[in-house]
Design a protein around this motif. Structure first.
Motif, short mmCIF file in Angstrom:
data_model
loop_
_atom_site.label_atom_id
_atom_site.label_comp_id
_atom_site.label_asym_id
_atom_site.label_seq_id
_atom_site.Cartn_x
_atom_site.Cartn_y
_atom_site.Cartn_z
N UNK A 104 43.38 -36.35 -10.58
CA UNK A 104 43.40 -34.87 -10.54
C UNK A 104 44.25 -34.30 -11.66
N UNK A 105 45.28 -35.04 -12.10
CA UNK A 105 46.18 -34.49 -13.12
C UNK A 105 45.95 -35.13 -14.50
N UNK A 106 44.84 -35.83 -14.66
CA UNK A 106 44.52 -36.42 -15.98
C UNK A 106 43.84 -35.36 -16.85
N UNK A 107 44.23 -35.31 -18.13
CA UNK A 107 43.57 -34.37 -19.05
C UNK A 107 42.18 -34.89 -19.39
N UNK A 108 41.23 -33.99 -19.47
CA UNK A 108 39.85 -34.40 -19.76
C UNK A 108 39.78 -35.11 -21.12
N UNK A 109 40.60 -34.64 -22.07
CA UNK A 109 40.51 -35.27 -23.40
C UNK A 109 40.99 -36.72 -23.36
N UNK A 110 41.88 -37.06 -22.41
CA UNK A 110 42.34 -38.46 -22.31
C UNK A 110 41.20 -39.35 -21.79
N UNK A 111 40.44 -38.84 -20.83
CA UNK A 111 39.30 -39.60 -20.30
C UNK A 111 38.27 -39.82 -21.42
N UNK A 112 38.00 -38.76 -22.18
CA UNK A 112 37.01 -38.89 -23.26
C UNK A 112 37.50 -39.84 -24.35
N UNK A 113 38.80 -39.74 -24.64
CA UNK A 113 39.38 -40.61 -25.67
C UNK A 113 39.24 -42.07 -25.23
N UNK A 114 39.62 -42.35 -23.97
CA UNK A 114 39.57 -43.74 -23.47
C UNK A 114 38.13 -44.27 -23.50
N UNK A 115 37.20 -43.46 -23.08
CA UNK A 115 35.79 -43.90 -23.05
C UNK A 115 35.32 -44.25 -24.46
N UNK A 116 35.67 -43.39 -25.40
CA UNK A 116 35.25 -43.66 -26.79
C UNK A 116 35.96 -44.91 -27.33
N UNK A 117 37.26 -45.04 -26.99
CA UNK A 117 38.00 -46.21 -27.48
C UNK A 117 37.37 -47.50 -26.97
N UNK A 118 37.08 -47.58 -25.67
CA UNK A 118 36.50 -48.81 -25.12
C UNK A 118 35.15 -49.09 -25.79
#
Ligand SMILES: NC(=O)C1=CN([C@@H]2O[C@H](COP(=O)(O)OP(=O)(O)OC[C@H]3O[C@@H](n4cnc5c(N)ncnc54)[C@H](O)[C@@H]3O)[C@@H](O)[C@H]2O)C=CC1
Ligand SMILES: C[N+](C)(C)CC(=O)CC(=O)[O-]
Length: 339
Positions: free
Chosen positions: A167-181
């Motif tokens: 709930x408190x994760x920034x959307x840009x962190x999720x997108x960054x992680x997905x792209x990184x993987x």
């Protein structure tokens, strides 16, 4: 997800060169092997006194499989550093993968410690098998950069990683992680909603619960359960998921006919989804059944057998990294021709 004012990551996912792996057991060690093979500098930290020895052994055992898969330019086991402290391990990391034991309090404290020590904005992912990030990010000063990056064993061979924020994760962190993987050679599912167990473990646990019921009730042996999957549905699941596979069970009528035909059996008591009591009798039956099935083969033998099996399946179904790259290049070329 609420909007969180977490700083941007120190670099783009494509520019990452330094990764930290925290916890170096089965999964952390597997991540280390994967990132080394993909050409990253990896710093690992694990509090166990014999952790470095075990980690280097795991990486050495995985290296022949990784060499078969194709190492990235510059990939080397020499690019692994084992740090003396957690702080040293993450001091200049551009991405952190946490793979400590599955205990909620431990994960909460560790993620808060990692958040305090890692460079501002660097994304920190947890390998948790089932805790929602919302429950783990409660004590971190910057919960916005904490995501789940759930791998499959061994992370150096099984492509899937499930990414989801809390709930408190920034959307840009999720997108960054997905792209990184994705850049790091994984096959990514980015989940919109937090589900305990994510997608694949929710499915696997249902299967496992049913298997335990069958052993507990004397309805099937451990070996029969394993053979029923490896000689049966498992062969199809390696390249076609359970939904599309069942659509074919409906013949020309596809899934619609399948649902009309077999839908009513969903209501018949085929499954017993309450977890069975893991009493000593069931515990021993499952452990002894696995030992009997393994026979003379050691864990190391089974790991080598599994690794070769996964590589053979990936190769046979056109999913080795080099095969995927060639497919992408061919698609790109076709697209250019038609544009
Ligand atoms: N084993 C599996 O098949 C899978 C496990 N996972 C998840 O990966 C995580 C790690 O699991 P495994 O590697 O299986 O466990 P493991 O028991 O093999 O390794 C855990 C490692 O963490 C270390 N450790 C203990 N306390 C620590 C701390 N405070 N900080 C950092 N490291 C610490 C231990 O010394 C050990 O080396 C768990 O969250 C688990 O749910 C995810 C996918 C598959
Ligand atoms: C058994 N497990 C729940 C830890 C398994 C996973 O989380 C994923 C896997 O490797 O199957």
């Amino acid at each position: 997800m609420t909007a969180i004012n977490t700083p941007a990551a120190p670099c783009a996912p494509e520019d990452v060169t330094r990764v930290a792996c925290i916890g170096a057991g089965v999964i952390g060690g597997g991540w280390v092997a994967h990132f080394l093979a993909r050409g990253y500098d990896v710093t690992a930290w694990d509090p166990a006194p014999d952790a470095e020895l075990k980690l280097r052994r795991l990486v050495d055992a995985a290296w022949p499989a990784l060499t078969q898969l194709g190492l990235a330019d510059g990939a080397s086991r020499d690019r692994l550093t084992v740090a003396a402290t957690l702080e040293e391990a993450v001091a200049d990391a551009q991405f952190v993968q946490e793979s400590a034991p599955e205990k909620l309090e431990l994960k909460r404290d560790l993620l808060a410690q990692l958040d305090a020590a890692a460079p501002a904005g660097a994304v920190i992912a947890s390998s948790t098998s089932g805790y929602p990030m919302t429950d783990m990010q409660t004590t971190a000063a910057d919960p916005g950069r904490l995501v789940v990056g759930h791998p499959f064993n061994p992370p150096y061979l099984i492509p899937l990683v499930e990414v989801v924020g809390g709930e408190r994760t920034a959307e840009h962190a999720v997108n960054w992680a997905s792209r990184f993987y994705d850049v790091a050679g994984k096959s990514v599912i980015t989940m919109k909603a937090e589900v305990p167990g994510f997608i694949a473990n929710r499915l696997q646990e249902a299967l496992w619960r049913e298997a335990l019921h069958m052993v507990a009730n004397g309805e099937a042996t451990v070996r029969e359960i394993d053979d029923s999957i490896t000689e049966g549905p498992g062969l199809r699941w390696a390249f076609m998921g359970p939904m599309l596979t069942f659509a074919l069970a409906g013949g020309e009528g596809g899934m619609a006919h399948m649902l009309d035909h077999f839908g009513p059996s969903l209501k018949s008591p085929w499954t017993r989804l309450e977890a069975p009591e893991l009493d000593k009798k069931l515990y021993d039956a499952v452990v002894e059944g696995c030992d009997e099935e393994a026979g003379e083969r050691t864990i190391a033998d089974l790991v080598a057998e599994r690794d070769q099996g996964v590589i053979d399946v990936l190769r046979a179904t056109g999913r080795l990294p080099q095969q995927r790259r060639a497919q992408r290049a061919a698609q790109h070329e076709k697209h250019q021709e038609t544009a």
